[in-house]
Design a protein around this motif. Structure first.
Motif, PDB file in Angstrom:
ATOM      1  N   ASN A   1      -2.708 -14.126   5.972  1.00  0.00           N
ATOM      2  CA  ASN A   1      -3.743 -15.234   5.296  1.00  0.00           C
ATOM      3  C   ASN A   1      -3.860 -14.842   3.819  1.00  0.00           C
ATOM      4  N   TYR A   2      -4.051 -13.550   3.477  1.00  0.00           N
ATOM      5  CA  TYR A   2      -4.186 -13.107   2.333  1.00  0.00           C
ATOM      6  C   TYR A   2      -2.986 -13.479   1.358  1.00  0.00           C
ATOM      7  N   ASN A   3      -1.616 -13.225   1.963  1.00  0.00           N
ATOM      8  CA  ASN A   3      -0.616 -13.604   0.845  1.00  0.00           C
ATOM      9  C   ASN A   3      -0.560 -14.921   0.815  1.00  0.00           C
ATOM     10  N   ALA A   4      -0.675 -15.767   1.759  1.00  0.00           N
ATOM     11  CA  ALA A   4      -0.721 -17.201   1.659  1.00  0.00           C
ATOM     12  C   ALA A   4      -1.479 -18.053   0.651  1.00  0.00           C
TER      13      ALA A   4
ATOM     14  N   ARG B   1      -2.432 -16.422  -2.026  1.00  0.00           N
ATOM     15  CA  ARG B   1      -1.779 -15.906  -3.459  1.00  0.00           C
ATOM     16  C   ARG B   1      -0.533 -16.479  -3.852  1.00  0.00           C
ATOM     17  N   ALA B   2       0.196 -16.942  -2.927  1.00  0.00           N
ATOM     18  CA  ALA B   2       1.569 -17.455  -2.822  1.00  0.00           C
ATOM     19  C   ALA B   2       1.695 -18.675  -3.884  1.00  0.00           C
TER      20      ALA B   2
ATOM     21  N   ILE C   1       7.814 -17.017  -4.293  1.00  0.00           N
ATOM     22  CA  ILE C   1       8.776 -16.347  -5.174  1.00  0.00           C
ATOM     23  C   ILE C   1       9.485 -15.544  -4.376  1.00  0.00           C
ATOM     24  N   ARG C   2       9.103 -14.656  -3.451  1.00  0.00           N
ATOM     25  CA  ARG C   2       9.670 -13.707  -2.607  1.00  0.00           C
ATOM     26  C   ARG C   2      10.534 -14.467  -1.696  1.00  0.00           C
ATOM     27  N   LEU C   3      10.312 -15.648  -1.018  1.00  0.00           N
ATOM     28  CA  LEU C   3      11.243 -16.327  -0.273  1.00  0.00           C
ATOM     29  C   LEU C   3      12.421 -17.122  -1.244  1.00  0.00           C
ATOM     30  N   THR C   4      11.960 -17.533  -2.271  1.00  0.00           N
ATOM     31  CA  THR C   4      13.018 -18.104  -3.075  1.00  0.00           C
ATOM     32  C   THR C   4      14.173 -17.071  -3.616  1.00  0.00           C
ATOM     33  N   ALA C   5      13.540 -15.758  -3.980  1.00  0.00           N
ATOM     34  CA  ALA C   5      14.375 -14.668  -4.355  1.00  0.00           C
ATOM     35  C   ALA C   5      15.271 -14.504  -2.996  1.00  0.00           C
ATOM     36  N   ARG C   6      14.851 -14.350  -1.891  1.00  0.00           N
ATOM     37  CA  ARG C   6      15.696 -14.077  -0.643  1.00  0.00           C
ATOM     38  C   ARG C   6      16.596 -15.051  -0.585  1.00  0.00           C
ATOM     39  N   GLU C   7      16.334 -16.393  -0.662  1.00  0.00           N
ATOM     40  CA  GLU C   7      17.210 -17.338  -0.354  1.00  0.00           C
ATOM     41  C   GLU C   7      18.491 -17.192  -1.177  1.00  0.00           C
TER      42      GLU C   7
ATOM     43  N   ARG D   1       7.615 -23.831 -11.085  1.00  0.00           N
ATOM     44  CA  ARG D   1       6.534 -23.924 -10.138  1.00  0.00           C
ATOM     45  C   ARG D   1       6.196 -25.432  -9.629  1.00  0.00           C
ATOM     46  N   LYS D   2       5.917 -25.225  -8.232  1.00  0.00           N
ATOM     47  CA  LYS D   2       5.556 -26.668  -7.870  1.00  0.00           C
ATOM     48  C   LYS D   2       4.188 -26.937  -8.230  1.00  0.00           C
ATOM     49  N   LYS D   3       4.163 -28.533  -9.050  1.00  0.00           N
ATOM     50  CA  LYS D   3       3.002 -29.110  -9.282  1.00  0.00           C
ATOM     51  C   LYS D   3       2.098 -29.399  -8.225  1.00  0.00           C
ATOM     52  N   ILE D   4       0.818 -29.088  -8.250  1.00  0.00           N
ATOM     53  CA  ILE D   4      -0.158 -29.514  -7.256  1.00  0.00           C
ATOM     54  C   ILE D   4      -0.915 -30.817  -7.611  1.00  0.00           C
TER      55      ILE D   4
END
Length: 82
Positions: A21-24, A26-27, A46-52, A78-81
């Protein structure tokens, strides 16, 4: 020195949920545009992007900030909100 601590499965599950929950919160959501195939892909962090993309999270962040092509092919931002 202390020996190893034995936590219950319930306690470990609570710790894992708290960290998730904490990481979600801040992601930073990321959009990757493949300029060769014209495909837009969204990643939760960003970490998931880097992994892919078989890269490092610091490298991805650098490309997000610089607006340059990653590997001469990908536009990362970055995705625009809404």
């Amino acid at each position: 020195m202390r020996g190893p601590r034995n936590y219950s499965a319930e306690h470990l599950a609570k710790i894992k949920e708290h960290i998730t929950n904490y990481n979600a919160k801040r992601a930073v959501a990321i959009e990757v545009l493949d300029t060769e195939k014209d495909i837009l892909t969204e990643y939760a962090s960003i970490r998931l992007t880097a992994r892919e993309l078989n890269s490092n999270d610091r490298t991805i962040k650098r490309y997000v900030d610089s607006n340059k092509l990653f590997l001469g092919r990908y536009i990362i931002k970055r995705k625009k909100i809404d």
